[in-house]
Design an enzyme around this catalytic site. Structure first.
Site, PDB file in Angstrom:
ATOM      1  N   ASP A  19      46.153  -7.627  -8.484  1.00 36.56           N
ATOM      2  CA  ASP A  19      45.082  -7.048  -9.305  1.00 36.56           C
ATOM      3  C   ASP A  19      43.759  -7.758  -9.039  1.00 36.56           C
ATOM      4  OD1 ASP A  19      43.921  -5.404 -11.163  1.00 36.56           O
ATOM      5  OD2 ASP A  19      44.690  -6.485 -12.913  1.00 36.56           O
ATOM      6  N   GLY A  20      42.666  -7.031  -9.255  1.00 37.67           N
ATOM      7  CA  GLY A  20      41.335  -7.644  -9.179  1.00 37.67           C
ATOM      8  C   GLY A  20      40.537  -7.280  -7.936  1.00 37.67           C
ATOM      9  N   ARG A  23      37.074  -5.783  -9.067  1.00 40.60           N
ATOM     10  CA  ARG A  23      36.140  -6.770  -9.624  1.00 40.60           C
ATOM     11  C   ARG A  23      35.660  -7.745  -8.543  1.00 40.60           C
ATOM     12  NH1 ARG A  23      40.048  -8.535 -14.156  1.00 40.60           N
ATOM     13  NH2 ARG A  23      41.381  -7.113 -12.954  1.00 40.60           N
ATOM     14  N   TRP A  24      36.551  -8.077  -7.648  1.00 37.64           N
ATOM     15  CA  TRP A  24      36.175  -8.970  -6.535  1.00 37.64           C
ATOM     16  C   TRP A  24      35.061  -8.325  -5.714  1.00 37.64           C
ATOM     17  CZ3 TRP A  24      36.098  -8.658  -1.226  1.00 37.64           C
ATOM     18  CH2 TRP A  24      36.072  -9.870  -0.503  1.00 37.64           C
ATOM     19  N   ARG A  32      34.429  -0.621  -4.174  1.00 36.77           N
ATOM     20  CA  ARG A  32      35.786  -1.002  -4.545  1.00 36.77           C
ATOM     21  C   ARG A  32      36.731  -1.005  -3.334  1.00 36.77           C
ATOM     22  NH1 ARG A  32      37.261  -1.075  -9.657  1.00 36.77           N
ATOM     23  NH2 ARG A  32      39.375  -0.425  -9.108  1.00 36.77           N
ATOM     24  N   HIS A  36      39.821  -3.470  -1.696  1.00 37.40           N
ATOM     25  CA  HIS A  36      41.196  -3.117  -1.311  1.00 37.40           C
ATOM     26  C   HIS A  36      41.472  -3.533   0.137  1.00 37.40           C
ATOM     27  CE1 HIS A  36      41.702  -1.212  -5.094  1.00 37.40           C
ATOM     28  NE2 HIS A  36      40.956  -0.149  -4.850  1.00 37.40           N
ATOM     29  N   TRP A  68      46.743   7.437  -9.937  1.00 39.60           N
ATOM     30  CA  TRP A  68      46.182   8.739  -9.554  1.00 39.60           C
ATOM     31  C   TRP A  68      44.977   9.100 -10.408  1.00 39.60           C
ATOM     32  CZ3 TRP A  68      48.053  10.500  -5.134  1.00 39.60           C
ATOM     33  CH2 TRP A  68      49.364  10.211  -4.766  1.00 39.60           C
ATOM     34  N   ARG A  70      42.429   7.403 -10.898  1.00 40.16           N
ATOM     35  CA  ARG A  70      41.173   6.848 -10.336  1.00 40.16           C
ATOM     36  C   ARG A  70      40.376   7.942  -9.633  1.00 40.16           C
ATOM     37  NH1 ARG A  70      42.131   0.671  -8.691  1.00 40.16           N
ATOM     38  NH2 ARG A  70      43.245   0.143 -10.578  1.00 40.16           N
ATOM     39  N   LEU A 130      62.771 -11.754   5.760  1.00 37.43           N
ATOM     40  CA  LEU A 130      62.107 -11.494   4.481  1.00 37.43           C
ATOM     41  C   LEU A 130      62.293 -10.016   4.147  1.00 37.43           C
ATOM     42  CD1 LEU A 130      60.109 -12.421   2.183  1.00 37.43           C
ATOM     43  CD2 LEU A 130      58.275 -11.491   3.615  1.00 37.43           C
ATOM     44  N   ARG A 187      50.947 -12.129 -11.639  1.00 35.37           N
ATOM     45  CA  ARG A 187      49.853 -11.162 -11.720  1.00 35.37           C
ATOM     46  C   ARG A 187      48.540 -11.896 -11.487  1.00 35.37           C
ATOM     47  NH1 ARG A 187      48.947  -5.922 -15.373  1.00 35.37           N
ATOM     48  NH2 ARG A 187      46.971  -5.305 -14.446  1.00 35.37           N
ATOM     49  N   GLU A 206      60.580 -15.123 -14.773  1.00 35.20           N
ATOM     50  CA  GLU A 206      59.481 -15.966 -15.240  1.00 35.20           C
ATOM     51  C   GLU A 206      58.178 -15.251 -14.876  1.00 35.20           C
ATOM     52  OE1 GLU A 206      59.747 -19.078 -16.728  1.00 35.20           O
ATOM     53  OE2 GLU A 206      61.901 -18.702 -16.819  1.00 35.20           O
TER      54      GLU A 206
HETATM   55  C1  FPP Z   1      44.517  -3.404  -8.240  1.00 39.26           C
HETATM   56  O1  FPP Z   1      43.186  -3.871  -8.243  1.00 39.26           O
HETATM   57  C2  FPP Z   1      44.914  -3.064  -6.886  1.00 39.26           C
HETATM   58  C3  FPP Z   1      45.352  -1.839  -6.474  1.00 39.26           C
HETATM   59  C4  FPP Z   1      45.501  -0.692  -7.359  1.00 39.26           C
HETATM   60  C5  FPP Z   1      45.653  -1.587  -5.058  1.00 39.26           C
HETATM   61  C6  FPP Z   1      46.464  -2.644  -4.385  1.00 39.26           C
HETATM   62  C7  FPP Z   1      46.322  -2.413  -2.954  1.00 39.26           C
HETATM   63  C8  FPP Z   1      46.079  -3.330  -2.019  1.00 39.26           C
HETATM   64  C9  FPP Z   1      46.079  -4.786  -2.235  1.00 39.26           C
HETATM   65  C10 FPP Z   1      45.795  -2.836  -0.663  1.00 39.26           C
HETATM   66  C11 FPP Z   1      46.802  -3.029   0.380  1.00 39.26           C
HETATM   67  C12 FPP Z   1      48.219  -2.980  -0.001  1.00 39.26           C
HETATM   68  C13 FPP Z   1      49.189  -2.836   0.899  1.00 39.26           C
HETATM   69  C14 FPP Z   1      50.612  -2.928   0.488  1.00 39.26           C
HETATM   70  C15 FPP Z   1      48.905  -2.600   2.308  1.00 39.26           C
HETATM   71  P1  FPP Z   1      42.099  -3.042  -9.038  1.00 39.26           P
HETATM   72  O2  FPP Z   1      41.500  -2.045  -8.106  1.00 39.26           O
HETATM   73  O3  FPP Z   1      42.720  -2.432 -10.258  1.00 39.26           O
HETATM   74  O4  FPP Z   1      41.072  -4.144  -9.421  1.00 39.26           O
HETATM   75  P2  FPP Z   1      40.179  -4.187 -10.737  1.00 39.26           P
HETATM   76  O5  FPP Z   1      41.129  -4.326 -11.903  1.00 39.26           O
HETATM   77  O6  FPP Z   1      39.342  -5.389 -10.534  1.00 39.26           O
HETATM   78  O7  FPP Z   1      39.396  -2.916 -10.779  1.00 39.26           O
END
Ligand code: FPP
Length: 241
Positions: A19-20, A23-24, A32, A36, A68, A70, A130, A187, A206
């Protein structure tokens, strides 16, 4: 990537809510999708780090049944990123002994992506260093509903008897039927919710919540969390003497 025996961590199965990204990106004045893309790089780094820490199973929450909602451009961008990731990483994953599986409902996904997912699963099916599971269009409530429907069909067909159903009977119907339950759920981004991820499987996991945004989460952050995990006492509901 070579498998190493490691005494650093007993967390054999680590599951991560990445997550994040948004915001990053926002904090850097970027769109956004840029977040990703940088997040996808961290997937590669964390996959490579796992065997060094004795982690044999890694499960990543990539796209939820709720995602979906978004903006269409973000959803399309994420789907394109998943396709690019599979194409770009397939050869290295095969070489590095990573077995990839996808969980979630594939039916609503675009056919090109579904085909690539199947190809990656097939190409890595004999790997064992893995076990990487990617949750894509995954939601635990949806998984449980699909599992219950399949179990009900088996009851109706006389293959199982409703009277014998117990807590473990659902396991073979889950998307994760072939996987152990997660020892540790991480998380990123400071949120402290489970957000419909592995609700059944995480009954005794955990949890670690880190403020670090996913695009900043790498080998060293994983290492610190696993070190901390190694000091925890897990009782699984029992009293240890
Ligand atoms: C949540 O951050 C992240 C996602 C919904 C997408 C996760 C996807 C990736 C890390 C890309 C690549 C993944 C793979 C497996 C190749 P957010 O967009 O909700 O962040 P925010 O809460 O800051 O808005």
């Amino acid at each position: 990537m070579a498998a190493k025996d490691s005494s650093v961590s007993p967390a054999s199965h680590v599951a991560i809510i990445m997550d994040g990204n948004g915001r990053w990106a926002k904090s850097r004045g970027k769109p956004r999708l840029y977040g990703h893309k940088m997040g996808a790089r961290r997937v590669r780094e964390v996959v490579e780090a796992c065997p060094d820490h004795g982690v044999r199973y890694l499960t990543l929450y990539a796209f939820s049944t709720e995602n979906w909602k978004r903006a269409p451009a973000e959803v399309a961008g994420l789907m394109a990123l998943f396709r690019q990731f599979i194409r770009a990483e397939m050869a290295d994953l095969v070489r590095d002994g990573v077995r990839v599986r996808f969980i979630g409902d594939r039916r609503p996904l675009n056919s090109k992506l579904r085909r690539l997912m199947g190809e990656l699963e097939q190409a890595t099916a004999r790997n064992d260093t893995l076990h990487l599971t990617v949750a894509l269009n995954y939601g635990a409530r949806d998984e449980l509903a699909r599992a219950a429907a399949r179990m009900a069909a088996d009851v109706a067909a006389g293959e199982i008897c409703a009277d014998t159903v117990d807590a473990d009977s659902l396991r073979p119907y889950l998307d994760t039927a072939d996987l152990p339950d997660p020892d540790l759920v991480i998380r990123t981004s400071g949120e402290t919710r489970i957000s419909n991820f592995l609700l059944w499987q995480a009954a005794y996991s955990e949890f670690e919540f880190t403020p670090v945004y996913w695009p900043d989460f790498g080998r060293s952050e994983l290492g610190s969390i696993l070190e901390n995990f190694g000091t925890r006492e897990r009782r699984f509901g029992a009293v240890l003497t």
